[in-house]
Design a protein around this motif. Structure first.
Motif, PDB file in Angstrom:
ATOM      1  N   ARG A 295       0.757  -1.253  -0.043  1.00 49.00           N
ATOM      2  CA  ARG A 295       0.022   0.142   0.091  1.00 49.00           C
ATOM      3  C   ARG A 295       1.045   1.376  -0.117  1.00 49.00           C
ATOM      4  N   LYS A 296       0.323   2.315  -0.176  1.00 49.01           N
ATOM      5  CA  LYS A 296       0.949   3.590  -0.237  1.00 49.01           C
ATOM      6  C   LYS A 296       1.650   3.873   1.162  1.00 49.01           C
ATOM      7  N   LYS A 297       2.944   4.466   1.190  1.00 55.99           N
ATOM      8  CA  LYS A 297       3.467   4.862   2.467  1.00 55.99           C
ATOM      9  C   LYS A 297       2.798   6.020   3.523  1.00 55.99           C
ATOM     10  N   ILE A 298       2.834   6.025   4.402  1.00 54.54           N
ATOM     11  CA  ILE A 298       2.302   6.834   5.264  1.00 54.54           C
ATOM     12  C   ILE A 298       3.580   7.507   6.090  1.00 54.54           C
ATOM     13  N   PHE A 299       3.270   8.946   5.979  1.00 56.60           N
ATOM     14  CA  PHE A 299       4.301   9.572   6.696  1.00 56.60           C
ATOM     15  C   PHE A 299       3.392  10.524   7.559  1.00 56.60           C
ATOM     16  N   VAL A 300       4.300  10.815   8.869  1.00 59.78           N
ATOM     17  CA  VAL A 300       3.380  11.361   9.985  1.00 59.78           C
ATOM     18  C   VAL A 300       4.218  12.416  10.397  1.00 59.78           C
ATOM     19  N   LYS A 301       3.549  13.622  10.662  1.00 63.36           N
ATOM     20  CA  LYS A 301       4.181  14.633  11.684  1.00 63.36           C
ATOM     21  C   LYS A 301       3.591  14.674  12.736  1.00 63.36           C
ATOM     22  N   LEU A 302       4.060  14.661  13.908  1.00 69.10           N
ATOM     23  CA  LEU A 302       3.445  14.662  15.338  1.00 69.10           C
ATOM     24  C   LEU A 302       3.737  16.053  15.994  1.00 69.10           C
TER      25      LEU A 302
END
Length: 394
Positions: free
Chosen positions: A253-260
């Motif tokens: 699946r598509k990669k998930i990038f997170v800014k927290l």
């Protein structure tokens, strides 16, 4: 005109930034923002100056206030604040005083507010219009009858107008306040107070990805406001993203990038724990001045459901997952009502379990689209326009 805006934040910084947004809209006036919580670093407009009272805050259990300055006791801070606030009126002679929340809340700060309100009323202080600035939803009280009676008495005696920062076609004050018919001062709905994203900033400027990343990746922005609550949500997010990244289906699946973003006042222990989860897919910070722009470019927002955050969600159009603060009804009520008009999933505590949370995140990423809700978000501009009109006071 010279305008005083009194704002006391006690746990998070939502009240501060809503007041600041209204101050920012009052262009052409000499605006003094009087704050009484822990200092919040922010860029003030040229026409706005801040006066900081000795800071008092509320503990996270709402059991009492404490002095943020360890060299001052609560009583010392109160005494200094009361005297200084009163002197400000004598020296500055404002034309308008805007009081954020009181008398509908901030009863613990009547020690400094009531002397000024009484002084304006009986003429011992220079004449000044007094306006209450109020958000959409009031928190519940143990003794509703006594509370509402006190609010009505203070509002009608000392205030000249009430501005409610809500869209009356969506949410009216009488949803959480039953004695509207006893309010004798003019009541004006302004629309919700919301900042708007700067559409001029690009995705590559605000959210650069590692070299070789697929352009079809998905971006998630995570926040809990500026206070010291929401630890459980942040920990659930990093654990859930770690689970997704380890899963067999992740490669397909598509990669998930997170800014927290943990917020200004999150405790150091929690922040250090979150930093352990940083990777090429997860970035952890306390704060960014580009928060709203990042949200507008994200595929999903995960957050709590405070007033400002919900307005950010609507202004940016981003699909959202929210976990309301359960200390009172305010956040869950707002989030539930908004979920009927915008792609918002309202979480329960059970939903924070990584196995369940991961399914929710992936379902929303796969099905939700950005959109615009027809709700009035011009509350700051409308407030600035209204307060200088003599007609609103009669």
């Amino acid at each position: 005109m010279k305008i005083f805006m009194y704002c006391q934040h006690v746990l998070g910084v939502g009240h501060f930034f809503r007041a600041l947004e209204i101050c920012r809209a009052m262009k052409g006036h000499d605006v003094v923002l009087i704050t009484g919580g822990a200092p919040v670093e922010s860029i003030l407009p040229e026409n706005v100056r801040e006066i900081r009272l000795p800071p008092l805050m509320m503990d996270r259990n709402f059991s009492g206030i404490y002095s943020h300055d360890r060299d001052k006791s609560v009583e010392q801070a109160k005494s200094e604040r009361r005297d200084f606030f009163y002197r400000c009126f004598i020296e500055e002679r404002p034309d308008i005083l805007i009081v954020e929340l009181y008398p509908f809340g901030r009863k613990a700060f009547r020690f400094e507010l009531d002397p000024v309100l009484k002084g304006i009323c009986n003429g011992t202080l220079p004449p000044c219009r007094v306006v209450c600035s109020l958000r959409d939803i009031l928190v519940e009280k143990d003794d509703v009858e006594s509370y509402e009676k006190r609010v009505i008495k203070t509002l009608n005696q000392y205030f000249d107008a009430l501005l409610v920062h809500s869209d009356p076609d969506f949410l009216r004050l009488d949803t959480t306040f039953s004695r509207m018919d006893e309010i004798t001062v003019p009541v004006h709905y302004t629309g919700f107070v919301a900042s708007m994203p700067d559409r001029g900033k690009t995705l590559s400027e605000l959210w650069p990805l590692p070299a070789g990343s697929d352009a079809s990746c998905q971006r998630i922005i995570v926040s809990v406001g500026g206070g010291n609550v929401g630890r459980e949500l942040l920990i659930a997010v990093v654990n859930t993203i770690a689970l997704i990244n380890r899963s067999e289906g992740f490669r397909n699946r598509k990669k998930i990038f997170v800014k927290l973003f943990s917020g200004h006042f999150m405790d150091d222990e929690t922040f250090s724990f979150l930093k352990q989860f940083e990777s090429e897919f997860v970035q952890v910070s306390r704060f960014t001045s580009d928060f709203l722009n990042l949200m507008s470019l994200s595929d999903l927002s995960i957050s709590m459901a405070g007033y400002n955050t919900c307005m950010n969600i609507l202004a940016s159009g981003v699909p959202a997952i929210v976990w309301p603060f359960d200390q009172n009804r305010e956040q869950r009520l707002r989030a539930t009502l908004l979920s009927y008009r915008h792609p918002i999933k309202v979480l329960s505590d059970d939903d924070l379990a990584p196995e369940k949370f991961s399914v929710i995140i992936q379902e929303i990423l796969d099905t939700s689209n950005k959109g615009r809700v027809k709700i009035n978000l011009s509350g700051a501009v409308n407030s600035a326009r209204l307060i200088v009109l003599p007609s609103i006071y009669s």
